[in-house]
Design a protein around this motif. Structure first.
Motif, PDB file in Angstrom:
ATOM      1  N   GLN A 162       0.844  -1.180   0.000  1.00 47.61           N
ATOM      2  CA  GLN A 162       0.000   0.000   0.000  1.00 47.61           C
ATOM      3  C   GLN A 162       0.884   1.236   0.000  1.00 47.61           C
ATOM      4  O   GLN A 162       2.076   1.163   0.292  1.00 47.61           O
ATOM      5  N   TYR A 163       0.304   2.377  -0.328  1.00 50.98           N
ATOM      6  CA  TYR A 163       1.063   3.610  -0.474  1.00 50.98           C
ATOM      7  C   TYR A 163       0.880   4.511   0.745  1.00 50.98           C
ATOM      8  O   TYR A 163      -0.234   4.658   1.255  1.00 50.98           O
ATOM      9  N   PHE A 164       2.000   5.106   1.192  1.00 44.60           N
ATOM     10  CA  PHE A 164       2.005   5.980   2.356  1.00 44.60           C
ATOM     11  C   PHE A 164       2.635   7.319   2.015  1.00 44.60           C
ATOM     12  O   PHE A 164       3.586   7.395   1.236  1.00 44.60           O
ATOM     13  N   LEU A 165       2.101   8.373   2.640  1.00 42.20           N
ATOM     14  CA  LEU A 165       2.763   9.670   2.680  1.00 42.20           C
ATOM     15  C   LEU A 165       3.357   9.801   4.074  1.00 42.20           C
ATOM     16  O   LEU A 165       2.648   9.648   5.072  1.00 42.20           O
ATOM     17  N   ARG A 166       4.667  10.077   4.130  1.00 48.68           N
ATOM     18  CA  ARG A 166       5.348  10.133   5.417  1.00 48.68           C
ATOM     19  C   ARG A 166       6.086  11.450   5.590  1.00 48.68           C
ATOM     20  O   ARG A 166       6.557  12.060   4.628  1.00 48.68           O
ATOM     21  N   LYS A 167       6.183  11.865   6.832  1.00 47.22           N
ATOM     22  CA  LYS A 167       7.026  12.990   7.216  1.00 47.22           C
ATOM     23  C   LYS A 167       8.181  12.402   7.999  1.00 47.22           C
ATOM     24  O   LYS A 167       8.029  12.016   9.158  1.00 47.22           O
ATOM     25  N   GLY A 168       9.330  12.313   7.360  1.00 46.04           N
ATOM     26  CA  GLY A 168      10.416  11.539   7.937  1.00 46.04           C
ATOM     27  C   GLY A 168      10.008  10.079   7.966  1.00 46.04           C
ATOM     28  O   GLY A 168       9.626   9.504   6.945  1.00 46.04           O
ATOM     29  N   SER A 169      10.036   9.476   9.140  1.00 44.33           N
ATOM     30  CA  SER A 169       9.598   8.082   9.281  1.00 44.33           C
ATOM     31  C   SER A 169       8.168   7.975   9.801  1.00 44.33           C
ATOM     32  O   SER A 169       7.637   6.873   9.948  1.00 44.33           O
ATOM     33  N   LEU A 170       7.529   9.121  10.054  1.00 42.50           N
ATOM     34  CA  LEU A 170       6.172   9.135  10.610  1.00 42.50           C
ATOM     35  C   LEU A 170       5.128   9.098   9.503  1.00 42.50           C
ATOM     36  O   LEU A 170       5.123   9.944   8.604  1.00 42.50           O
ATOM     37  N   SER A 171       4.235   8.124   9.563  1.00 39.39           N
ATOM     38  CA  SER A 171       3.151   8.030   8.588  1.00 39.39           C
ATOM     39  C   SER A 171       2.116   9.111   8.875  1.00 39.39           C
ATOM     40  O   SER A 171       1.604   9.207   9.993  1.00 39.39           O
ATOM     41  N   ILE A 172       1.810   9.926   7.867  1.00 38.09           N
ATOM     42  CA  ILE A 172       0.816  10.979   8.077  1.00 38.09           C
ATOM     43  C   ILE A 172      -0.409  10.799   7.189  1.00 38.09           C
ATOM     44  O   ILE A 172      -1.452  11.377   7.449  1.00 38.09           O
ATOM     45  N   TRP A 173      -0.284  10.013   6.110  1.00 38.79           N
ATOM     46  CA  TRP A 173      -1.451   9.711   5.275  1.00 38.79           C
ATOM     47  C   TRP A 173      -1.220   8.383   4.573  1.00 38.79           C
ATOM     48  O   TRP A 173      -0.153   8.147   4.008  1.00 38.79           O
ATOM     49  N   VAL A 182     -10.457   0.876   3.658  1.00 38.25           N
ATOM     50  CA  VAL A 182     -10.186  -0.246   4.555  1.00 38.25           C
ATOM     51  C   VAL A 182      -8.981   0.059   5.442  1.00 38.25           C
ATOM     52  O   VAL A 182      -8.133   0.887   5.096  1.00 38.25           O
ATOM     53  N   PRO A 183      -8.880  -0.603   6.600  1.00 38.96           N
ATOM     54  CA  PRO A 183      -7.802  -0.304   7.559  1.00 38.96           C
ATOM     55  C   PRO A 183      -6.414  -0.614   7.009  1.00 38.96           C
ATOM     56  O   PRO A 183      -6.256  -1.232   5.958  1.00 38.96           O
ATOM     57  N   ASP A 184      -5.417  -0.168   7.767  1.00 38.32           N
ATOM     58  CA  ASP A 184      -4.011  -0.404   7.440  1.00 38.32           C
ATOM     59  C   ASP A 184      -3.770  -1.897   7.203  1.00 38.32           C
ATOM     60  O   ASP A 184      -4.169  -2.745   8.009  1.00 38.32           O
ATOM     61  N   LYS A 185      -3.106  -2.199   6.078  1.00 37.89           N
ATOM     62  CA  LYS A 185      -2.901  -3.591   5.690  1.00 37.89           C
ATOM     63  C   LYS A 185      -1.524  -4.135   6.071  1.00 37.89           C
ATOM     64  O   LYS A 185      -1.122  -5.191   5.594  1.00 37.89           O
ATOM     65  N   SER A 186      -0.804  -3.423   6.924  1.00 38.50           N
ATOM     66  CA  SER A 186       0.532  -3.883   7.292  1.00 38.50           C
ATOM     67  C   SER A 186       0.489  -5.239   7.979  1.00 38.50           C
ATOM     68  O   SER A 186       1.458  -6.001   7.914  1.00 38.50           O
ATOM     69  N   ARG A 187      -0.630  -5.536   8.630  1.00 38.92           N
ATOM     70  CA  ARG A 187      -0.773  -6.836   9.305  1.00 38.92           C
ATOM     71  C   ARG A 187      -1.953  -7.599   8.699  1.00 38.92           C
ATOM     72  O   ARG A 187      -2.830  -8.085   9.393  1.00 38.92           O
ATOM     73  N   SER A 188      -1.959  -7.679   7.404  1.00 36.14           N
ATOM     74  CA  SER A 188      -3.022  -8.412   6.709  1.00 36.14           C
ATOM     75  C   SER A 188      -2.413  -9.301   5.637  1.00 36.14           C
ATOM     76  O   SER A 188      -1.231  -9.186   5.310  1.00 36.14           O
TER      77      SER A 188
END
Length: 548
Positions: A198-209, A357-363
């Motif tokens: 999945q695609y993330f927008l991050r500020k540094g290592s922090l996921s913001i979107w 749908v929720p974050d898929k990091s653990r799916s």
């Protein structure tokens, strides 16, 4: 074979010593690019040259921009971390690579940037294409390196955004440090391959979107992006053993001038060039409301962007820390009201429609299962918390299963899909009241109950008041019209005369009728009395004084 080898060698020598002079889109070993010179693609769409972000600055960068748009719009930068400090920069082919030098070919010149690929090619060249891609090719026209593999802050049509599994190269966007500095900024947008990609927008290592995963039709977290590109520039998603990437292209890529850019403030947007207005018209794609903030409602919280209090607990859950939730701090999320049974028989699922749908990091995905089989698969594992369809392009295909907390769930007005969340069996009982809307739902329920109770009490009090009033009138009437022995006895105590109520006397004399009149004396008329208990007064006649 020998003849062909000899011919190719002669051709290479000819190209080196007699370069094609009218080639304006190519850098060769004998044709460099100096500051002040430009390359223009064959269709005259893009330009490669040196630029300064600020006119007053002496810092110079090698970049690509649109050729026929008056406002210079940079779409790629080579030496974004190492600017040339003056106008002495030169871009050449050296050792099969494209190299940027500061100070020309002198021994004191510094290498500021290079394509840095390993190659044994005896001849290579760099060409600027009409897609805005700078390609380094060898003598067999094989691409050794391309700028599309190393994007800066701009995603162009036909550019892949994602992972090359074979090389480990992940093509991501990185914002400029500021509008005046193309150095890498703190914002990045790209593919995260952990769990389901999945695609993330991050500020540094922090996921913001979290842009969300591909569901067969669209990116589930960016419905606006799909709306913009659906007709003229459809987005395609490729996931196989070699690559995972997004790319937008289509029949109108030549007539529509557009790009997708991650700006220095972290906003991901799609500008489209308007020939009529001679300006870029930007349309925000994501991270534009609080519900786009990653995990804004915490675990098991759903976010509604059009509400003042946007966070609510999923059905079967309640705020983990009610005091914080009351104050609008929803980051702590929600917890289950009732524990799961976990034996595969005592739990059920509630459907929530139209969501990102929720974050898929653990799916994980089970492509061969339909939704019914997916439900059974989820019930086998107590850590399974939800399931959904993996592909909605042709009905519901495939099985997507979540393990652990459900995070970053957003309810959309359109463009979402359904998800089934796991709850205890008691939460499915239709006879029980479900606090399915978290604290906000509890408040609404409390107000409703108080209104009903208050209305019932008011109705009861009004009814009792009317009943008492009617009863009092009835008693007074009976008291006025009936005089019993006790009343007579009581009225006669301590007196030689019997005292009667006027209404009783009127009834006994037939309302002072003339037929009852016996005569008149010194104290007034005398009437014959009828109907009063004879045992009390015998057959006496009433001598009364009536004042008129």
């Amino acid at each position: 074979m020998a003849f062909h080898e000899s011919f190719r060698s002669l051709l290479q020598v000819a190209l080196i010593f007699f370069p094609i002079c009218n080639s304006i889109d190519t850098i060769t070993p004998n044709k460099s690019l100096r500051d002040g010179e430009t390359l223009i693609s064959a269709g005259e769409k893009f330009v490669l040259g040196f630029f300064s972000p600020v006119k007053s600055s002496t810092n110079r960068y090698v970049g690509i921009w649109y050729n026929k748009i008056p406002d210079q719009t940079i779409v790629w930068t080579a030496n974004r971390e190492n600017p040339v400090k003056n106008s002495s920069g030169v871009l050449i082919i050296k050792g099969g690579n494209l190299v940027l030098f500061d100070g020309g070919h002198s021994n004191n010149s510094n290498t500021l940037w290079s394509t840095n690929v390993s190659t044994t090619a005896t001849y290579s060249s760099a060409i600027l294409t009409d897609s805005g891609n700078l390609e380094l090719t060898d003598d067999h026209q094989r691409v050794l390196w391309e700028s599309f593999d190393y994007p800066t802050n701009t995603w162009l049509p036909q550019m892949k955004l994602g992972l090359d599994r074979r090389t480990g190269l992940n093509r991501i966007l990185t914002s400029w440090k500021s509008v005046d500095d193309p150095a890498p900024g703190e914002f990045s947008l790209g593919l995260d391959p952990v769990g389901v990609p999945q695609y993330f927008l991050r500020k540094g290592s922090l996921s913001i979107w979290r842009v969300g995963p591909w569901n067969g039709v669209r990116l589930s977290g960016a419905p606006r992006m799909n709306e913009i590109t659906a007709t003229d520039l459809p987005v395609s998603y490729v996931a196989n053993d070699d690559e995972i990437y997004l790319m937008y292209t289509g029949k109108n890529t030549t007539s529509i001038t557009t790009r997708t850019v991650l700006d220095d403030s972290g906003v991901f947007q799609r500008p489209i060039w308007s020939d009529d207005n001679q300006r870029w018209i930007s349309i925000a794609i994501g991270n534009k409301d609080r519900c786009d903030q990653y995990a804004n409602c915490g675990a098991y919280g759903s976010c509604y962007p059009n509400r003042l209090d946007e966070c609510e607990c999923l059905e079967g859950f309640e705020p983990k820390t009610p005091s914080e939730w009351n104050l609008g701090d929803w980051s702590g999320g929600c917890v289950r009201r009732r524990s799961l049974d976990c034996d595969g028989k005592g739990d059920g699922f509630l459907r929530l429609a139209n969501v990102k749908v929720p974050d898929k990091s653990r799916s994980r995905v089970e492509p061969g299962l339909n939704l019914e089989a997916c439900k059974g698969e989820c019930l086998k594992n107590c850590n399974c918390t939800a399931y959904a369809s993996a592909d909605i392009s042709e009905g519901d295909r495939g099985c997507l299963i979540w393990h652990g907390d459900l995070v970053d769930l957003k309810v959309l007005s359109d463009g979402g899909q359904g998800i089934y969340t796991r709850v205890a069996a008691s939460e499915l009982d239709g006879s029980t009241i479900k606090y399915s809307r978290g604290l906000q739902g509890k408040k609404k329920l409390l107000v409703t109950l108080l209104t009903i109770i208050s209305g019932f009490l008011l109705f009861t009090l009004c009814g009792y008041y009317l009943w008492r009033k009617a009863k009092g009138c009835e008693m007074n009437e009976r008291h006025d019209n009936v005089l019993n022995d006790n009343e007579i006895e009581e009225n006669g105590k301590g007196s030689e005369l019997l005292l009667f109520n006027v209404s009783v006397i009127a009834a006994a004399t037939n309302n002072f009728s003339g037929s009852n009149l016996l005569g008149k004396g010194g104290f007034g008329p005398v009437y014959k009395v009828v109907g009063i208990d004879s045992s009390t007064i015998g057959s006496a006649y009433a001598n009364m004084s009536v004042n008129h």
